[in-house]
Design an enzyme around this catalytic site. Structure first.
Site, mmCIF file in Angstrom:
data_model
loop_
_atom_site.group_PDB
_atom_site.id
_atom_site.type_symbol
_atom_site.label_atom_id
_atom_site.label_comp_id
_atom_site.label_asym_id
_atom_site.label_seq_id
_atom_site.Cartn_x
_atom_site.Cartn_y
_atom_site.Cartn_z
ATOM 1 N N LYS A 78 0.851 -1.198 0.000
ATOM 2 C CA LYS A 78 0.000 0.000 0.000
ATOM 3 C C LYS A 78 0.888 1.250 0.000
ATOM 4 O O LYS A 78 1.899 1.298 0.715
ATOM 5 C CB LYS A 78 -0.900 -0.028 1.245
ATOM 6 C CG LYS A 78 -1.927 1.099 1.302
ATOM 7 C CD LYS A 78 -2.863 0.934 2.507
ATOM 8 C CE LYS A 78 -3.884 2.063 2.581
ATOM 9 N NZ LYS A 78 -4.837 1.897 3.691
ATOM 10 N N SER A 158 -9.854 2.375 2.777
ATOM 11 C CA SER A 158 -8.928 3.028 1.891
ATOM 12 C C SER A 158 -7.986 2.071 1.165
ATOM 13 O O SER A 158 -7.341 2.452 0.199
ATOM 14 C CB SER A 158 -8.095 4.023 2.704
ATOM 15 O OG SER A 158 -7.287 3.323 3.636
ATOM 16 N N SER A 182 -10.590 0.184 7.050
ATOM 17 C CA SER A 182 -9.936 0.251 5.735
ATOM 18 C C SER A 182 -9.236 -1.019 5.280
ATOM 19 O O SER A 182 -8.720 -1.064 4.175
ATOM 20 C CB SER A 182 -8.933 1.402 5.704
ATOM 21 O OG SER A 182 -9.603 2.635 5.670
#
Length: 491
Positions: A78, A158, A182
């Site tokens: 990420k 997210s 998330s």
């Protein structure tokens, strides 16, 4: 190629150990898959040269019998995790082409154990979002589609890039972060497994901060076992992170397949929402029946302060974000937009560098922390947080081992469908997940079924602090009962 990318981490680990294929072959297969799937916009930076170099180095180690627990396994990272000499932007214009001279603790532990980095994954800007539509690199597309429809769906946020890439077989697993859901919400939207560890279990050092008392790193993988394998490498004490807990990391994989007989599973009445889709309710009942069939005992519980969790979260998280994001001012690194004075340069840089959602949250956060409002909002939200934590503590004190809830109030929705005129509509996606962050507890989302349109739905299990092993044991029961499902390839 398809065979190499469709394996689980556990299967690939065995294949590499038996010399059935090399890490370089495995890495090349994934790099080809990434190239063919750019329509998903899951990766914001591909690092093929670095990946191949890492794979060759690992192959040499494996040949000598020196490979670590993740030797040769290709992962996606990420874009919130600092990666040394590799651009890290948190998917925000304000970080520009920032290239960190250091490595986050979590990723350094993955490389220590032999994993290979394929590239950086898309996420909501500064992890603020529930659909991965706020990224400066554009939205991520979910590899799942409604039956008979070509509408692009969101993968959740997210960590949308992480979930989308794992579901589409672009990487064998991915790092992710969870501040209010998330990891678990995108996992539920993409039929992947997402684990939000206990607060303090994984180091936050080198991860771009959103809300420091809520953020926690964790894995997204294709199976419960794979998530356990990744979690063992990601977890551990870090003296560089003062919130990191100094306690031994168990062998999470050993919990897979353990009996759940006699475990008490709490079913909280407060999670039965008005207007909740019947299929989500049905799935929840089914999940409870699977656990009961495996020998667990179901008990009704009450978490009375649940209804205050979302409003309290949307005071605490923006408050901490406004403080954390004050460092992005155009002076030392990242974007700089000139002005006639230093004050004007700050204003210009932040106005141009931050997207709408980040600006909205910084403004809310600054407001609730301002003189005259601090006690009325922030302090009160922290008191509510204490009550939410106590609700869980009371249940665990009565012998409850874990709590079963839905992971999301619905399946994935279309890109651009929610939150345009009313941001609260988007915030409601976190209704089942924020309590876990507010209380600092571990949670796992496991694929459990599909809705009427063929889209995946997930169930969430919430555990006692530092008892992720119980979640892996229970999660595997759900996984075995529900079976695994993958999206039909259209990209």
């Amino acid at each position: 190629m398809t065979d190499l990318i469709s394996m689980t981490i556990a299967e690939a680990r065995n294949g590499l150990a038996n010399k059935s294929f090399t890490s370089l072959e495995l890495t090349d297969a994934h790099l080809a898959a990434i190239e063919a799937a750019r329509a998903l916009n899951a990766f914001v930076l591909e690092t093929p040269d670095k990946a191949r170099a890492m794979a060759r180095a690992i192959d040499a180690k494996i040949a000598k019998g020196e490979g670590g627990p993740l030797a040769g396994i290709p992962l996606g990272i990420k874009d919130l995790f600092a990666t040394k000499d590799v651009r890290t932007t948190a998917c925000s214009k304000i970080l520009g082409n920032f290239v960190p001279p250091y490595e986050s603790t979590v990723t350094s532990q993955l490389w220590r154990d032999g994993a290979v980095m394929l590239g950086k994954l898309n996420n909501d800007e500064f992890a603020m979002g529930s659909s991965n539509e706020t990224s400066c690199f554009g939205p991520v597309v979910n590899p799942w589609r409604r039956e008979g429809s070509n509408t692009s769906l969101v993968p959740g946020g997210s960590s949308g890039g992480s979930a989308s890439a794992v579901a589409a077989l672009l990487c064998m697993g991915a790092t992710a972060t969870d501040t209010g859901g998330s990891i678990r919400q995108p996992a539920a939207f993409t039929a992947t497994v997402g684990v939000k560890p206990t607060y303090g279990r994984c180091s936050r050092w080198g991860i771009v901060a959103f809300a420091s008392s809520l953020d926690q790193a964790g894995p997204i993988a294709r199976t419960v076992r794979d998530a356990a394998i990744l979690m063992r490498s990601m977890a551990g004490h870090d003296p560089k992170d003062t919130t990191s807990v100094d306690r031994a990391v168990p062998d999470y994989e050993a919990a897979i397949g353990k009996s759940v007989k006699g475990m008490k599973i709490g079913i909280p009445k407060e999670y039965r929402l008005d207007g909740m889709p019947a299929e989500v309710e049905k799935l929840w009942t089914e999940g409870a029946a699977w656990l009961k069939a495996a020998g667990a005992e179901l008990v009704d519980i009450s978490l009375p302060h649940t209804k205050y969790a979302l409003p309290a979260y949307y005071i605490v998280a923006p408050a901490e974000a406004s403080s954390n994001l004050a460092r992005y001012d155009g002076v030392r690194y990242g974007l700089r937009v000139p002005g006639r004075s230093i004050g004007e340069m700050y204003e210009n840089t932040r106005a141009e560098g931050f997207g709408d959602e980040v600006r909205r949250r910084v403004m809310i956060g600054t407001y609730v922390l301002s003189a005259g409002y601090y006690d009325a909002y922030y302090l009160r939200a922290q008191k509510v947080r204490t009550l939410i934590k106590k609700d869980f503590e009371d249940c665990f004190a009565k012998g409850v081992n874990a709590i079963l809830t839905p992971a999301t109030p619905s399946a994935a929705f279309g890109v651009g469908e929610k939150g345009g005129a009313d941001p609260v509509e988007m915030y409601l996606n976190d209704i089942f997940t924020v309590t876990v962050n507010m209380a600092g507890l571990p949670g796992i989302a496991v694929p459990a079924g599909k809705d009427a349109q063929g889209l995946p739905l997930g169930l969430q299990l919430i555990g006692r602090p530092f008892d992720e092993e119980t979640l892996f044991s229970l999660g595997e029961v759900v996984e075995q009962a529900a079976g695994r499902f993958t999206p039909e390839r259209w990209w």
